[in-house]
Design a protein around this motif. Structure first.
Motif, short mmCIF file in Angstrom:
data_model
loop_
_atom_site.label_atom_id
_atom_site.label_comp_id
_atom_site.label_asym_id
_atom_site.label_seq_id
_atom_site.Cartn_x
_atom_site.Cartn_y
_atom_site.Cartn_z
N ASP A 55 0.84 -1.21 0.00
CA ASP A 55 0.00 0.00 0.00
C ASP A 55 0.86 1.25 0.00
N TYR A 56 1.94 1.21 0.77
CA TYR A 56 2.84 2.36 0.84
C TYR A 56 3.51 2.62 -0.52
N LEU A 57 3.97 1.56 -1.18
CA LEU A 57 4.67 1.72 -2.45
C LEU A 57 3.77 2.28 -3.54
N TYR A 58 2.45 2.12 -3.40
CA TYR A 58 1.53 2.68 -4.38
C TYR A 58 1.70 4.20 -4.47
N ASN A 59 2.08 4.83 -3.36
CA ASN A 59 2.22 6.28 -3.31
C ASN A 59 3.51 6.78 -3.95
N VAL A 60 4.45 5.89 -4.24
CA VAL A 60 5.71 6.31 -4.88
C VAL A 60 5.87 5.69 -6.26
N LYS A 61 4.77 5.21 -6.85
CA LYS A 61 4.84 4.60 -8.17
C LYS A 61 5.00 5.64 -9.27
N GLN A 62 4.67 6.90 -8.99
CA GLN A 62 4.75 7.91 -10.03
C GLN A 62 5.18 9.25 -9.45
N GLY A 63 5.67 10.11 -10.31
CA GLY A 63 6.13 11.42 -9.87
C GLY A 63 6.96 12.11 -10.94
N PHE A 64 7.50 13.25 -10.58
CA PHE A 64 8.28 14.06 -11.53
C PHE A 64 9.54 13.31 -11.95
N ALA A 65 9.89 13.46 -13.21
CA ALA A 65 11.11 12.84 -13.76
C ALA A 65 11.78 13.83 -14.70
N ALA A 66 13.06 13.63 -14.93
CA ALA A 66 13.82 14.50 -15.83
C ALA A 66 14.84 13.66 -16.58
N ASP A 67 15.27 14.18 -17.73
CA ASP A 67 16.34 13.51 -18.45
C ASP A 67 17.13 14.52 -19.27
N ALA A 68 18.29 14.10 -19.70
CA ALA A 68 19.14 14.88 -20.60
C ALA A 68 19.76 13.91 -21.59
N ASN A 69 19.87 14.33 -22.83
CA ASN A 69 20.47 13.45 -23.81
C ASN A 69 21.18 14.24 -24.89
N VAL A 70 22.18 13.61 -25.47
CA VAL A 70 22.95 14.18 -26.57
C VAL A 70 22.98 13.16 -27.69
N GLN A 71 22.68 13.59 -28.92
CA GLN A 71 22.74 12.67 -30.04
C GLN A 71 23.57 13.27 -31.17
N PHE A 72 24.27 12.39 -31.87
CA PHE A 72 25.13 12.78 -32.98
C PHE A 72 24.51 12.33 -34.29
N ASN A 73 24.37 13.26 -35.19
CA ASN A 73 23.74 13.01 -36.49
C ASN A 73 24.76 12.37 -37.44
N ILE A 74 24.49 11.14 -37.86
CA ILE A 74 25.42 10.45 -38.74
C ILE A 74 25.22 10.87 -40.20
N ASN A 75 23.98 10.81 -40.65
CA ASN A 75 23.74 11.12 -42.08
C ASN A 75 22.29 11.54 -42.34
N ASN A 76 21.69 12.25 -41.36
CA ASN A 76 20.29 12.68 -41.44
C ASN A 76 19.30 11.52 -41.35
N LEU A 77 19.80 10.31 -41.12
CA LEU A 77 18.94 9.16 -40.86
C LEU A 77 19.32 8.49 -39.55
N PHE A 78 20.56 8.05 -39.45
CA PHE A 78 21.02 7.36 -38.25
C PHE A 78 21.55 8.36 -37.21
N ILE A 121 16.98 6.18 -35.36
CA ILE A 121 16.78 6.79 -36.66
C ILE A 121 15.94 8.05 -36.48
N GLN A 122 15.99 8.91 -37.49
CA GLN A 122 15.23 10.15 -37.45
C GLN A 122 14.68 10.45 -38.85
N LYS A 123 13.67 11.32 -38.87
CA LYS A 123 13.12 11.80 -40.12
C LYS A 123 12.97 13.31 -40.02
N ILE A 124 13.54 14.05 -40.96
CA ILE A 124 13.53 15.51 -40.95
C ILE A 124 12.62 16.00 -42.07
N GLU A 125 11.58 16.76 -41.68
CA GLU A 125 10.64 17.32 -42.64
C GLU A 125 10.41 18.79 -42.30
N GLY A 126 11.13 19.68 -42.95
CA GLY A 126 10.98 21.10 -42.66
C GLY A 126 11.34 21.41 -41.22
#
Length: 235
Positions: free
Chosen positions: A54-77, A123-128
């Motif tokens: 019952d106690y763990l039900y109260n900590v199943k959700q909450g604020f989260a954050a992330d940071a990420n860096v990605q390198f463009n290989i060829n506009n696809l990968f 993978i990514q898709k760039i449209e405008g």
């Protein structure tokens, strides 16, 4: 589950490669920060006492954050690094009745922290001004419990740490505000299981620290779904 996530990514890659023409890269590096919400989807181990479930039900959700860096290989990968963070605490009074009819009361006040550091491939898709992406994540998950209660022993204080490999899938959309700045949304689903905990605490003497490694009869599932939004900068 992790095989299914990888299969989805491979299918998308297979369908996308023939349609992709080599051209000049629109950017070199993308950096992003996000804030949002996490919902833990893993089932609570059956061995836990009912009041702790019952106690763990109260900590199943909450604020989260992330940071990420990605390198463009060829506009696809794209390849990159991803860091995901979730921390939640809660205090709840507990009552129980002894065999002679006395009522015992105490409170559970723990903090739970989840970290996920992963390598990303996608993978990514760039449209405008619109940019769509899907990435497979694989890396290292870290789990911490810090507080006054543990379901594994009767120590006065508890600090438990567990580690495991984790997997995940991230789908996102960015909208370019100008040449470099964008706003975006993403949904991440991560999975992992803790099979043992390294635990520290105080038993009878508050000045004596006791440590032990505990193999778990049932793993602690770290799977969670996290919708987030934030800012991106394209170099």
């Amino acid at each position: 589950m992790k095989k299914a996530l990888l299969l989805i990514l491979l299918l998308i890659l297979g369908m996308s490669i023939p349609m992709h023409a080599q051209n000049k890269r629109d950017y070199i590096v993308r950096a992003a920060i996000n804030g949002g919400w996490t919902i833990k989807t893993g089932k609570t181990p059956n061995a836990y006492p009912a009041y702790y479930k019952d106690y763990l039900y109260n900590v199943k959700q909450g604020f989260a954050a992330d940071a990420n860096v990605q390198f463009n290989i060829n506009n696809l990968f794209v390849i990159g690094l991803h860091y995901d963070y979730f921390r939640q605490s809660h205090s709840m009074p507990i009552y129980s009745t002894t065999e002679d009819g006395n009522i015992l009361s105490w409170s559970i006040n723990n903090t739970y922290t989840l970290d996920f550091i992963a390598f990303s491939l996608g993978i990514q898709k760039i449209e405008g001004k619109s940019r769509y992406m899907i990435q497979y994540l694989i890396g290292f998950m870290d789990y911490k419990e810090d507080g006054n209660y543990s379901p594994y022993n009767n120590w006065l204080t508890n600090y438990s740490v567990g580690h495991c490999f984790g997997h995940g899938l991230m789908a996102g959309y960015d909208y370019m505000l100008n040449e470099h700045v964008a706003i975006g949304i993403e949904v991440t689903y991560c999975i992992g299981n803790i099979t043992q905990l390294n635990q520290q605490g105080h038993l009878d003497d508050p000045n004596e620290l006791v440590s032990q490694t505990i193999p778990l009869e049932e793993p602690i599932p770290l799977s969670r779904l996290s919708p987030k939004a934030g800012l991106r900068y394209y170099f």
